[in-house]
Scaffold this motif. Sequence first.
Motif, mmCIF file in Angstrom:
data_model
loop_
_atom_site.group_PDB
_atom_site.id
_atom_site.type_symbol
_atom_site.label_atom_id
_atom_site.label_comp_id
_atom_site.label_asym_id
_atom_site.label_seq_id
_atom_site.Cartn_x
_atom_site.Cartn_y
_atom_site.Cartn_z
ATOM 1 N N ARG A 346 0.577 -1.874 -0.067
ATOM 2 C CA ARG A 346 0.113 -0.063 -0.129
ATOM 3 C C ARG A 346 0.729 1.117 0.077
ATOM 4 N N VAL A 347 0.090 2.321 -0.107
ATOM 5 C CA VAL A 347 0.657 3.646 0.007
ATOM 6 C C VAL A 347 1.191 3.959 0.866
ATOM 7 N N HIS B 46 -11.570 0.891 3.003
ATOM 8 C CA HIS B 46 -10.283 1.165 3.609
ATOM 9 C C HIS B 46 -9.541 0.002 3.717
ATOM 10 N N PHE B 49 -7.687 -0.822 0.819
ATOM 11 C CA PHE B 49 -6.668 -0.247 0.725
ATOM 12 C C PHE B 49 -5.832 -0.837 1.134
ATOM 13 N N ARG B 50 -6.067 -0.284 2.539
ATOM 14 C CA ARG B 50 -5.086 -0.225 3.804
ATOM 15 C C ARG B 50 -3.674 -1.112 3.952
ATOM 16 N N PRO B 345 -7.925 15.103 -2.817
ATOM 17 C CA PRO B 345 -8.553 15.508 -1.073
ATOM 18 C C PRO B 345 -8.589 16.793 -0.962
ATOM 19 N N ASP B 346 -6.955 16.948 -0.970
ATOM 20 C CA ASP B 346 -7.902 19.088 -0.508
ATOM 21 C C ASP B 346 -8.832 19.847 -0.828
ATOM 22 N N GLU B 357 -12.186 7.151 3.061
ATOM 23 C CA GLU B 357 -13.413 5.807 2.553
ATOM 24 C C GLU B 357 -14.386 6.082 1.408
ATOM 25 N N TYR B 364 -6.659 7.455 -4.282
ATOM 26 C CA TYR B 364 -6.317 8.764 -4.818
ATOM 27 C C TYR B 364 -4.981 8.728 -3.979
ATOM 28 N N ASN B 365 -5.207 8.173 -2.574
ATOM 29 C CA ASN B 365 -4.399 8.151 -1.674
ATOM 30 C C ASN B 365 -3.482 7.078 -1.391
ATOM 31 N N TYR B 366 -4.000 6.064 -1.914
ATOM 32 C CA TYR B 366 -3.596 4.416 -1.458
ATOM 33 C C TYR B 366 -3.085 3.417 -3.110
ATOM 34 N N GLY B 367 -4.091 4.398 -4.174
ATOM 35 C CA GLY B 367 -4.381 3.875 -5.243
ATOM 36 C C GLY B 367 -3.123 4.038 -6.510
ATOM 37 N N TRP B 368 -2.004 4.695 -5.827
ATOM 38 C CA TRP B 368 -2.030 5.555 -7.099
ATOM 39 C C TRP B 368 -0.694 4.052 -7.826
ATOM 40 N N LEU B 369 -0.468 3.515 -7.108
ATOM 41 C CA LEU B 369 0.773 2.255 -7.578
ATOM 42 C C LEU B 369 -0.321 1.442 -8.979
ATOM 43 N N ARG B 380 3.159 10.127 -8.372
ATOM 44 C CA ARG B 380 3.002 11.944 -7.887
ATOM 45 C C ARG B 380 4.254 11.814 -7.401
#
Lengths: 360, 381
Positions: A346-347, B46, B49-50, B345-346, B357, B364-369, B380
């Motif tokens: 995960r990121v 959540h 992705f976590r 998110p900002d 969630e 955006y937070n977890y998925g750029w891979l 990013r």
Amino acid sequence: MKTTGAGAMKSSGRSWMERMQGQCITMAHGSGGKAMRELVEELFVAAFDNPLLAAMDDQAVVPLDELQTQGNRLAFTTDSYVVSPLVFPGGSIGELAVNGTINDLAMSGAMPRFLSCGMILEEGLPIGELADIVHRMRDAAIRSGVTIVTGDTKVVERGAADKLFINTAGIGIIKPGVAIGSDRARPGDAVILNGAIGDHGIAILLARNELALESSVESDTQPLHSLVAAMLDACPGIHCLRDATRGGVATVLNEFAASSKVGIRVIESSLPIHESVRGACEILGLDPLYLANEGKLVAIVPREQAQTVVEAMRRHPAGLESAIIGEVVEASPGGVVMATAFGGTRVVDTLVGDQLPRIC
Amino acid sequence: MKFVDEFRDPQKAERILHDIRALASTLMRGRTRPLGIMEVCGGHTHTIFRYGINRMLPCEVEFIHGPGCPVCVLPRGRVDDCIALAQRPGVIMTTFGDAMRVTGSKKNLLQARAEGADVRMVYSPLDALKLARAHPDREIVFFALGFETTMPSTALTVLQAQREGLTNFSLFCNHITIIPTIKAVLDSPDLHVDAFLGPGHVSMVIGTESYRFIADHYRRPIVIAGFEPLDILHSVWMVLKQLAERRCEVENQYRRVVPDAGNAPALEAIATVFELREFFEWRGLGSIDYSGVRMRAPFASFDAERKFSLPNIAIADPTACQCGEVLKGAIKPNQCKVFGTTCTPDSPMGALMVSTEGACAAYYNYGWLDRTKTGTAAPRA
């Protein structure tokens, strides 16, 4: 403390502290008059007790010759402390104000020497509570071998502050040859942490009594300069160092990755974390990687010296649970990824604002 | 940690993944499109992705992140009403942490607090009652939101306030109900969902039978899933097994928590205090009939909407947003026209970027891979 003139104000046989039992800070304690002079002399100067402060001038005058024998550069930092409650399990705003500034200096490899102390007091603050905090600052400074040599006191009206805010600035000396910077991480380097994460964040959250949770978690506030000195002895070429305070370990790793234009890969199963903190995070839906710490540092060191550094850290009281938690990689420059204990990836991004407990 | 670590065992995960791969490869014969499994609940999104579950699954299986984040789907007009209430003199507005960041047409509750409104975060609606007792001269409003998961505690709080005869407590009710929402998603012509993971916490209250129509009428398998990573993998395996065996049933993977009959006292409290609204607006999905609840007439004195006059202005979703298409699995979050550019998110423009969630925020937070993997977006810095 910017109060000129000398002479302790004694009266009627009872000490100032005895007379102040049960008294509160009033606007008079910031007026520049007698009440303020008594507060400064009888509390601050008496507690911090050193000749540079006792001179009671508007500035501390520090001889350079001794400092020059210890290093060739000055490190200079300032930080403000606004934590609520003022006293919490494992510490207080007083220890934070001393240890936090010491740690900011230590992260450049500097040996901290002198601190300033700016106090913003809210009208109505019990003087006994203030005295307790000041004595905790004194003890923290003595333990760390730093001297509080100058200061300032202001009183603001009730409601204009939350009891007590403290600003401390600090000066330290850096030895020749030490070159630590957040832009110096290189692929292949190891990422090291000196112990379990999230204790301070959870201790504060629980101390606010907003949650019906009981826990024995204590803040990890502690000075890290002597640990850093031990690390530099083991590996003078440490690349990056930063204490993981607000924003937690995740934020520090992202800053290193962005400044050094490298990727960082963290192994979740190697992250030290106390069971009580894990449990609280599970209940509240918080991620320990983003919780605040007050005695934890992240270091990036050349791979071949990583084990030596960790062994040196584990011999120090502030580094007993030290561990290699990951590595610097070429992939995903500027980003941090974590191999989860579950077998996924995960990121670990920077947060937008504070972590907020989730709805369900 | 007992009752947690057992559900995070990587060796067990690998064994289930092995079976999932085998099933997925069988199911893909003759198909061109991956198998779409919608997790309705934001809590599942959540976890996925976590723990990186989306990256562990074979490419034949894709998650479609459903409308189950109650914070995300709250329309902007309702948030504006809440802020207007919070700004009334004498009001203390109380709500859950993540509700404070959901943005209306101009700002959120955190910004309103910075401008002077008295907004406080609570961990339970009962904490709002404590404030009402402690401040008899102030009006305490609880900004209530969430599916059937949070509805019982709100209902019980109102009943408690009634028993105590409190006159300075009210509810700004934005609770929503899950079944009409799933039905609205299923009725959409551009839906690409082959099976569902049913929400664990909601089902703890409503039980499993309410989902029967999904299997019987819409011919989609559904498995009520828990929130630990092994729960999710196990549930994925269960829906794939149903698909492979050409079954469409309601199965309960989260049996350790979810009774098939639900929770009778919780349902009774809900039925006593709340009734369905004919219409309720959702961000991204538009109005869904009978998907929201309001307070029944005997509780009018605790209903902030009746107690105070609110602007109650409907504010349309930004036209550039494609939240609805993301929710139905027609496009992925990063294929939305404004994803990661004007919508982040900002500064969330669309519903799904609001809470962590929400599908877009999680992506955006977890998925750029994943975006890097599929070549659709650059990582990013």
